[in-house]
Design a protein around this motif. Sequence first.
Motif, PDB file in Angstrom:
ATOM      1  N   ASP A 459      -1.552 -10.559  -7.653  1.00 53.90           N
ATOM      2  CA  ASP A 459      -0.686  -9.448  -7.254  1.00 53.90           C
ATOM      3  C   ASP A 459      -0.975  -9.084  -5.794  1.00 53.90           C
ATOM      4  OD1 ASP A 459       0.687  -7.062  -6.850  1.00 53.90           O
ATOM      5  OD2 ASP A 459       0.303  -6.319  -8.866  1.00 53.90           O
ATOM      6  N   PRO A 460      -0.281  -9.707  -4.837  1.00 54.59           N
ATOM      7  CA  PRO A 460      -0.529  -9.436  -3.411  1.00 54.59           C
ATOM      8  C   PRO A 460      -0.317  -7.978  -3.028  1.00 54.59           C
ATOM      9  CG  PRO A 460       0.752 -11.452  -3.693  1.00 54.59           C
ATOM     10  CD  PRO A 460       0.701 -10.794  -5.032  1.00 54.59           C
ATOM     11  N   GLU A 461       0.676  -7.318  -3.636  1.00 56.54           N
ATOM     12  CA  GLU A 461       0.928  -5.916  -3.305  1.00 56.54           C
ATOM     13  C   GLU A 461      -0.259  -5.044  -3.703  1.00 56.54           C
ATOM     14  OE1 GLU A 461       4.233  -2.327  -4.077  1.00 56.54           O
ATOM     15  OE2 GLU A 461       4.351  -4.214  -5.220  1.00 56.54           O
ATOM     16  N   LEU A 462      -0.811  -5.295  -4.884  1.00 59.34           N
ATOM     17  CA  LEU A 462      -1.971  -4.523  -5.318  1.00 59.34           C
ATOM     18  C   LEU A 462      -3.175  -4.810  -4.427  1.00 59.34           C
ATOM     19  CD1 LEU A 462      -3.053  -3.730  -8.901  1.00 59.34           C
ATOM     20  CD2 LEU A 462      -4.755  -4.621  -7.319  1.00 59.34           C
ATOM     21  N   GLU A 463      -3.380  -6.082  -4.068  1.00 58.79           N
ATOM     22  CA  GLU A 463      -4.500  -6.427  -3.203  1.00 58.79           C
ATOM     23  C   GLU A 463      -4.385  -5.762  -1.835  1.00 58.79           C
ATOM     24  OE1 GLU A 463      -7.570  -8.301  -3.582  1.00 58.79           O
ATOM     25  OE2 GLU A 463      -6.909  -7.474  -5.496  1.00 58.79           O
ATOM     26  N   ALA A 464      -3.167  -5.643  -1.324  1.00 59.31           N
ATOM     27  CA  ALA A 464      -2.969  -4.949  -0.051  1.00 59.31           C
ATOM     28  C   ALA A 464      -3.370  -3.483  -0.175  1.00 59.31           C
ATOM     29  CB  ALA A 464      -1.510  -5.083   0.390  1.00 59.31           C
ATOM     30  N   ALA A 465      -3.068  -2.887  -1.331  1.00 58.79           N
ATOM     31  CA  ALA A 465      -3.442  -1.489  -1.551  1.00 58.79           C
ATOM     32  C   ALA A 465      -4.958  -1.344  -1.661  1.00 58.79           C
ATOM     33  CB  ALA A 465      -2.761  -0.957  -2.810  1.00 58.79           C
ATOM     34  N   VAL A 466      -5.627  -2.319  -2.307  1.00 58.42           N
ATOM     35  CA  VAL A 466      -7.087  -2.284  -2.398  1.00 58.42           C
ATOM     36  C   VAL A 466      -7.701  -2.353  -0.999  1.00 58.42           C
ATOM     37  CG1 VAL A 466      -9.140  -3.509  -3.197  1.00 58.42           C
ATOM     38  CG2 VAL A 466      -7.180  -3.246  -4.733  1.00 58.42           C
ATOM     39  N   THR A 467      -7.167  -3.234  -0.162  1.00 63.19           N
ATOM     40  CA  THR A 467      -7.659  -3.356   1.208  1.00 63.19           C
ATOM     41  C   THR A 467      -7.473  -2.047   1.972  1.00 63.19           C
ATOM     42  OG1 THR A 467      -7.184  -5.729   1.242  1.00 63.19           O
ATOM     43  CG2 THR A 467      -7.410  -4.635   3.375  1.00 63.19           C
ATOM     44  N   GLU A 468      -6.347  -1.390   1.745  1.00 64.86           N
ATOM     45  CA  GLU A 468      -6.087  -0.100   2.391  1.00 64.86           C
ATOM     46  C   GLU A 468      -7.096   0.942   1.917  1.00 64.86           C
ATOM     47  OE1 GLU A 468      -2.416   3.151   2.953  1.00 64.86           O
ATOM     48  OE2 GLU A 468      -2.093   1.293   1.809  1.00 64.86           O
ATOM     49  N   TRP A 469      -7.416   0.929   0.623  1.00 61.94           N
ATOM     50  CA  TRP A 469      -8.400   1.878   0.085  1.00 61.94           C
ATOM     51  C   TRP A 469      -9.770   1.624   0.710  1.00 61.94           C
ATOM     52  CZ3 TRP A 469     -12.945   1.175  -2.706  1.00 61.94           C
ATOM     53  CH2 TRP A 469     -13.513   2.337  -3.244  1.00 61.94           C
ATOM     54  N   LEU A 470     -10.145   0.367   0.838  1.00 62.27           N
ATOM     55  CA  LEU A 470     -11.445   0.024   1.407  1.00 62.27           C
ATOM     56  C   LEU A 470     -11.581   0.482   2.861  1.00 62.27           C
ATOM     57  CD1 LEU A 470     -11.875  -3.560  -0.072  1.00 62.27           C
ATOM     58  CD2 LEU A 470     -13.450  -1.644  -0.424  1.00 62.27           C
ATOM     59  N   SER A 471     -10.462   0.543   3.565  1.00 60.20           N
ATOM     60  CA  SER A 471     -10.480   0.910   4.984  1.00 60.20           C
ATOM     61  C   SER A 471     -10.342   2.402   5.216  1.00 60.20           C
ATOM     62  CB  SER A 471      -9.353   0.173   5.721  1.00 60.20           C
ATOM     63  OG  SER A 471      -9.493  -1.225   5.586  1.00 60.20           O
ATOM     64  N   ALA A 472     -10.013   3.147   4.161  1.00 66.65           N
ATOM     65  CA  ALA A 472      -9.761   4.580   4.322  1.00 66.65           C
ATOM     66  C   ALA A 472     -11.064   5.327   4.594  1.00 66.65           C
ATOM     67  CB  ALA A 472      -9.080   5.133   3.075  1.00 66.65           C
ATOM     68  N   SER A 473     -11.108   6.051   5.683  1.00 72.04           N
ATOM     69  CA  SER A 473     -12.293   6.848   6.009  1.00 72.04           C
ATOM     70  C   SER A 473     -12.141   8.304   5.571  1.00 72.04           C
ATOM     71  CB  SER A 473     -12.578   6.798   7.512  1.00 72.04           C
ATOM     72  OG  SER A 473     -11.447   7.207   8.253  1.00 72.04           O
ATOM     73  N   ASP A 474     -10.910   8.735   5.349  1.00 74.38           N
ATOM     74  CA  ASP A 474     -10.643  10.106   4.911  1.00 74.38           C
ATOM     75  C   ASP A 474     -10.547  10.133   3.384  1.00 74.38           C
ATOM     76  OD1 ASP A 474      -9.744  12.932   5.248  1.00 74.38           O
ATOM     77  OD2 ASP A 474      -7.893  12.127   4.380  1.00 74.38           O
ATOM     78  N   PRO A 475     -11.342  10.963   2.690  1.00 74.39           N
ATOM     79  CA  PRO A 475     -11.332  10.988   1.222  1.00 74.39           C
ATOM     80  C   PRO A 475      -9.961  11.286   0.619  1.00 74.39           C
ATOM     81  CG  PRO A 475     -13.253  12.157   2.069  1.00 74.39           C
ATOM     82  CD  PRO A 475     -12.392  11.830   3.253  1.00 74.39           C
ATOM     83  N   ALA A 476      -9.212  12.206   1.238  1.00 73.76           N
ATOM     84  CA  ALA A 476      -7.892  12.537   0.705  1.00 73.76           C
ATOM     85  C   ALA A 476      -6.944  11.343   0.807  1.00 73.76           C
ATOM     86  CB  ALA A 476      -7.322  13.737   1.462  1.00 73.76           C
ATOM     87  N   GLU A 477      -7.037  10.626   1.916  1.00 74.82           N
ATOM     88  CA  GLU A 477      -6.217   9.429   2.092  1.00 74.82           C
ATOM     89  C   GLU A 477      -6.625   8.358   1.075  1.00 74.82           C
ATOM     90  OE1 GLU A 477      -5.535   5.823   5.347  1.00 74.82           O
ATOM     91  OE2 GLU A 477      -6.711   7.596   5.881  1.00 74.82           O
TER      92      GLU A 477
END
Length: 526
Positions: A459-477
């Motif tokens: 699931d490339p779309e889900l993996e892209a979201a996981v990568t976005e989560w890993l890069s998020a420095s703001d807890p709310a984001e």
Amino acid sequence: MLNRRDFLWAAAALTGTAIVARPGWSQTETRVLRFVPQANLSILDPVFTTAAVSVTHGYLVFDTLYGVDNDLQPQPQMAEGAVVSDDGLEWLITLRDGLTWHDGSPVTAEDCAASLDRWSQRDTFGQSLRAATEAFEAADERTIRIRLSRPFPHLLAAIGKPHSSPAMMMPLRLAQTPPTEAVTEMVGSGPYRFVAEEYVSGSRVVYEKFEGYVPRQEPAAWSAGGKVAHFDRIEWHIIPDAASATAALQNGEVDWLEIVMPDLRPLLDAAPGVTIQKQDPTGFAAYIRFNSHVPPFDNVKLRQAVLAAVDQSAYMASITGGDPESWQECRSMFPVTMPGVLDDDFGMMPGDLDHARKLVEESGYAGEKVVILHPTDMVNLAPHGLLTADLLKKLGLNVELQAMDWGTVTQRRQSKEPVENGGWSIFHTNWPSASISNPATNANIRGQGAEGWFGWYDDPELEAAVTEWLSASDPAEGQKVFETVQKLAMQGAPVIPLGVFYVNSGLDASLSGVVPGSASFFWNVS
């Protein structure tokens, strides 16, 4: 009235016969702890497999750079600490002084860098870290350097995660084993050493205290802190039959039963000299795992059909004896006992057989065989195969339930072949909640395809979201992205959540100091 154990000790005292010391006795003889694991230990490499029994074995033999405390926060273990550069692209992790392998050689940064490199090719969180890493290397004998191509705020959480392929350190020659092969020689730096000559798969596993281990000074907590070994020898006795294992604890033939079956618990509650302890306060999450790589469950509509039909209460009742305090509903792809998890199925789990049959029809299912791998020796899994087989038959699927032990399941699930060539369609599994608590660690939902966990969901779309989560420095984001991941995972249905349940262990009453956690930990126990 003397039980069998006390009778043996009394007889030994009268006759002068030497006997191994039981827990709680002050003796000069070898101190032995006798343990019954939840399943046979068939794979020794805790990095190669996510099997819980292999992870429990791994914590005896190996150690990690970081562990987690009772709040599941990473804490130094083999490491003294870590320093990160201002731009977040270089991490320096310094090893504690005096660490040695069981063969007497010193632990070096080169060993640990190679261990991280191999682990990062097997583990889902590790693969995410690897994608952001230019090199795992040694800066000097005691300093590991991790050079990144982009900041990775969750680095310590990745290398310190407590379960399901933890980043356990091995000597260089073992760490250089290809990640597609399991390490079979057990040389670690943990509090116990593996006694290879006494290992008999399906019967017995033996460990001896490693005198060269230097524990940390902090109190033991989860997989962190001081790992003090109070026993000279630990013996695992493989007893697949739950009633026989329960009787062994009742009779004093073993000291620790890892999992107590709910329907047998009254026997232990009434047994003198036995105590019951909850193993993991965050619980264990149960799932149906699909093989998304081959027909028929490469069809998302068919996976959604099964998702729509499942009744969690039936599955949970089958392994908790109907005790409502022993489980809770979990309508999420993540355990609802963990922070940030939405208890929301996004309308995908109505529990409606008629709706599910309609989805089967829409999927175009044409009678392909569904093979369910059914481990009869796993007390918290065995009933689920029967329930799923019955449910799928009600949906009109062509089902074959193949009985085997858990060790065989862990071997068979590696096959990517179609069912006609020895492959599989479904197996059932349980995860400690702490091991799948966020988008990176949850191998169940990762969409990494051929490089991912057994079932190979893509699931490339889900993996892209996981990568976005890993890069998020703001807890709310990060929380907002986490919720997106949860919705995408529910819609893709790589697994089906069956609920969260709580496991109890049975202990000889003379044992104390058992550390709660996502595995059975043998340090601190006396």
